[in-house]
Design an enzyme around this catalytic site. Sequence first.
Site, PDB file in Angstrom:
ATOM      1  N   PRO A 266       2.629   4.881   1.255  1.00 29.37           N
ATOM      2  CA  PRO A 266       3.264   5.168   2.267  1.00 29.37           C
ATOM      3  C   PRO A 266       2.320   5.881   3.358  1.00 29.37           C
ATOM      4  CG  PRO A 266       4.418   6.089   0.732  1.00 29.37           C
ATOM      5  CD  PRO A 266       3.153   5.737   0.102  1.00 29.37           C
ATOM      6  N   GLY A 267       2.437   5.408   4.726  1.00 29.32           N
ATOM      7  CA  GLY A 267       1.761   6.324   5.745  1.00 29.32           C
ATOM      8  C   GLY A 267       0.184   5.551   5.957  1.00 29.32           C
ATOM      9  N   VAL A 268      -0.019   4.627   5.449  1.00 31.87           N
ATOM     10  CA  VAL A 268      -1.298   3.704   5.863  1.00 31.87           C
ATOM     11  C   VAL A 268      -1.301   2.879   6.699  1.00 31.87           C
ATOM     12  CG1 VAL A 268      -2.253   4.301   3.656  1.00 31.87           C
ATOM     13  CG2 VAL A 268      -1.032   2.131   3.902  1.00 31.87           C
ATOM     14  N   GLY A 269      -0.110   2.710   7.592  1.00 26.47           N
ATOM     15  CA  GLY A 269      -0.150   1.653   8.712  1.00 26.47           C
ATOM     16  C   GLY A 269       0.623   0.473   8.569  1.00 26.47           C
ATOM     17  N   LYS A 270       1.380   0.218   7.440  1.00 26.05           N
ATOM     18  CA  LYS A 270       1.791  -1.176   7.242  1.00 26.05           C
ATOM     19  C   LYS A 270       2.677  -1.642   8.338  1.00 26.05           C
ATOM     20  CE  LYS A 270       3.631  -0.056   3.180  1.00 26.05           C
ATOM     21  NZ  LYS A 270       3.132   1.351   3.201  1.00 26.05           N
ATOM     22  N   THR A 271       3.971  -0.626   8.798  1.00 21.87           N
ATOM     23  CA  THR A 271       4.829  -1.407   9.581  1.00 21.87           C
ATOM     24  C   THR A 271       4.094  -1.279  11.236  1.00 21.87           C
ATOM     25  OG1 THR A 271       6.489  -0.287   8.590  1.00 21.87           O
ATOM     26  CG2 THR A 271       6.983  -0.433  10.854  1.00 21.87           C
TER      27      THR A 271
ATOM     28  N   LYS B  41      -9.129   5.215  -6.881  1.00 20.68           N
ATOM     29  CA  LYS B  41      -9.548   6.499  -7.972  1.00 20.68           C
ATOM     30  C   LYS B  41     -10.627   7.234  -7.532  1.00 20.68           C
ATOM     31  CE  LYS B  41      -7.777   3.943 -11.860  1.00 20.68           C
ATOM     32  NZ  LYS B  41      -7.948   3.099 -12.995  1.00 20.68           N
TER      33      LYS B  41
ATOM     34  N   GLY C 272       0.942  -1.114   0.089  1.00 11.25           N
ATOM     35  CA  GLY C 272      -0.044  -0.054  -0.176  1.00 11.25           C
ATOM     36  C   GLY C 272       0.881   1.471  -0.213  1.00 11.25           C
TER      37      GLY C 272
ATOM     38  N   SER D 262      -6.165   3.092 -18.352  1.00  8.27           N
ATOM     39  CA  SER D 262      -7.347   3.469 -17.455  1.00  8.27           C
ATOM     40  C   SER D 262      -7.974   5.028 -17.896  1.00  8.27           C
ATOM     41  CB  SER D 262      -6.901   3.688 -15.983  1.00  8.27           C
ATOM     42  OG  SER D 262      -6.373   2.574 -15.294  1.00  8.27           O
TER      43      SER D 262
END
EC number: 3.4.21.53
Length: 810
Positions: A387-392, A751, A385, A708
């Site tokens: 950056p900054g969406v909480g993966k770590t 989108k 995903g 797209s």
Amino acid sequence: MESFAPTRKGRAVFSADAAATAAPGSAGAGETLDPAKDALIIVPVRGFVLFPGIVMPVVLNGPAAIAAAQEAVRQQRSVGILMQRESGAEEASPLNMHRFGVVANILRYITAQDGGHHLICQGEQRFHVEEFLRERPYLAARVKRIEEPDERSPDIEARFVHLQGQASEALQLLPQTPPELIAAVNSAPSPGALTDLVAAYMDASPAQKQDILETIDLRARMDMVAKLLAQRIEVLRLSQEIGRQTKASLDERQREMLLREQMASIQRQLGEGDGKAQEIAELTEAIAKAKMPAEVEEAARKELRRLERMPDASAEYGMIRTYIDWLIELPWSLPEEAPIDIAEARRILDADHFGLDKIKQRIVEYLAVRKLAPQGKAPILCFVGPPGVGKTSLGQSIARAMGRKFVRVSLGGVHDEAEIRGHRRTYVGALPGNIIQAIRKAGARNCVMMLDEIDKMGASAHGDPGSAMLEVLDPEQNSTFRDNYLAVPFDLSRVVFIATANMLDTVPGPLRDRMEIIALTGYTDREKLEIARRYLVRRQLEANGLKPDQVEIDDDALIEIIRGYTREAGVRNLEREIGRVLRHVAVRIADGSASHVHVSRAELTELLGQQRFEDEVAMRLSVPGVATGLAWTPVGGDILFIEATRAPGHGKLTLTGQLGEVMRESVQAALSLIKSRAAELGVDPESFDKTDIHVHVPAGATPKDGPSAGVAMFIALVSILTGRLVRNDTAMTGEISLRGLVLPVGGIKEKVVAAARAGLTRVLLPARNRRDYDEIPQDTREKLEFVWLEKVDDAMAAAFEGMAATPAPN
């Protein structure tokens, strides 16, 4: 006929005389067999062979054996000891009995306190069963007794001497051999008696002993016993040699320890060498306590012996000491694992992350499987995903839920295989790879290891780290992972690996195949607002030394920061901007100009400056030839403006904006479709040869590609050629075909969220993407009107709805 039951319980010994005086009506007494007919009472035995001349205890198994023995005692007769073919068979019958046995005299009948029945028998003579006479309540048979040949030929005597020597050697190799057995071997009266004696006491299987019993020819029997005895002697020799080596090793180790202790004592008295001796002693103790596997401990002790012989000033001394320290400090044993609490795991995930319901549900499923099958091979999760969406932080939450240590390995920019596998110790400054270093840092072999930015590894002349990761992430191989520095196997099978990536395009196929991909999409404005309220503001208050009662930030102010100062899929920049606001507040409170600060939307310009992002949609759509497309990027969704213009020329098509090959083909397909429908659209077919068309996609410095934008390209070209304006509240996505069909595309959720974030109110989507509708957040669905497209005619009707035609600029 009823089975025999003793009239007095607990009686231990039955003699033949006592049995003869038993009541004549005792149960089990049958009609007496005629000895003249060579009729013999058969006592069936399991897994046991009696030989002539041998006194042995016989276990009576089953009612037939007990009845036979008691009847023989009653009649004061000999019995035939005959082994069953199948030792596991419950009932003895003529079908499962061998045909060769031994006639035996009963010396004693014993009934044990536990209810077991035993005979003490002396073997007399071989026999062969010619016919079974009865089966119930005990077996009886007509037999032919076999006389033992008394041969004294030279070859028999030679075999006799050889076998006697073999037997004496075997007895010497055995520990605690009874003297009576040695005397019996040395005083055997005949070759046949010696052969049977050796066979009876030799460690052989019942089947082998039965073969010996059935071998009537004395030469063949003696050869058979000699061969088996030779094999047994070889086994005894090897066993004795192993025992001697083991004892010698233990004695040498004890001697070494004693000498070391004496040497240390002398050195202490002289005041010399205390440092190194103490260091060696400490390392020896540490190796013993490390609970290493045998192979690893042997390697550590070998290096310790080298270290002991090496001068302290040697350059290699420090290298060996560092290697031993690494072996000692690695967690070789597996700590006890607390059971996973699924309810607590849910609470932790909800407390640490807002939204992400499907992601959290998948993690709960993963933890549930780990709880029910702790030894199973769990999948390796890969969070993909922006950056900054909480993966770590999701990986940290999984570690908390499992009660395990968490360690992070950054793979971004790693281009050397040695970063994964380690360097060989021949190199100066060699160290283990990142995986082993992380295990040592965690201090636990069952830690949760986050492999961060796995998509940003790159190959080089020093090897491909992605290929090295294949072994790390393969459950079939990682139990014996061998780091080049350690040069011994380390078990990674209990490590919970979790990977993160921004995109999968750069992850090698075999590596991607070993992981379960879990996609994390960007947050909506409402989700960002909730995250800011619950987590970001609180975290930044603590980071800047402020208390909650000193600062109040309006929701309107947070929304303005989200829309005007940050435009991202995650919340990293949002937290950064909130930190900037709170630092301004900290200055006011620190200098005493205010004790409580209320941050409103109106103050943001003063605190953060002018907005960085403006709504350009209305301005850009004020002329024909401009359409708004929707694009997917690794950092989330975004809007994409398609600009088209025309000028007198010779039918030339110009494409700018760093368009990729697929996007260029989309423009050409859209123009070909318009040419084929020129009459329907009101466009002069001859005008195409007299008009140059230029299509541009800002921003020009950013490369773009993908199918797209096909619908948006088509609408922009129709707009410029017909002079019709496109609705300024509408965005669109979808691929087109030359037949005018609108084909499905990916990234619908990202989108649509980008369209809502940009202030648009209508989106045109391929009808075949209806399946993605449920993935769109509820608050985003409520803001937008959705138009589903089957063909480009649907797209034109929706894009130009209510818009008048204006002269297209030249």
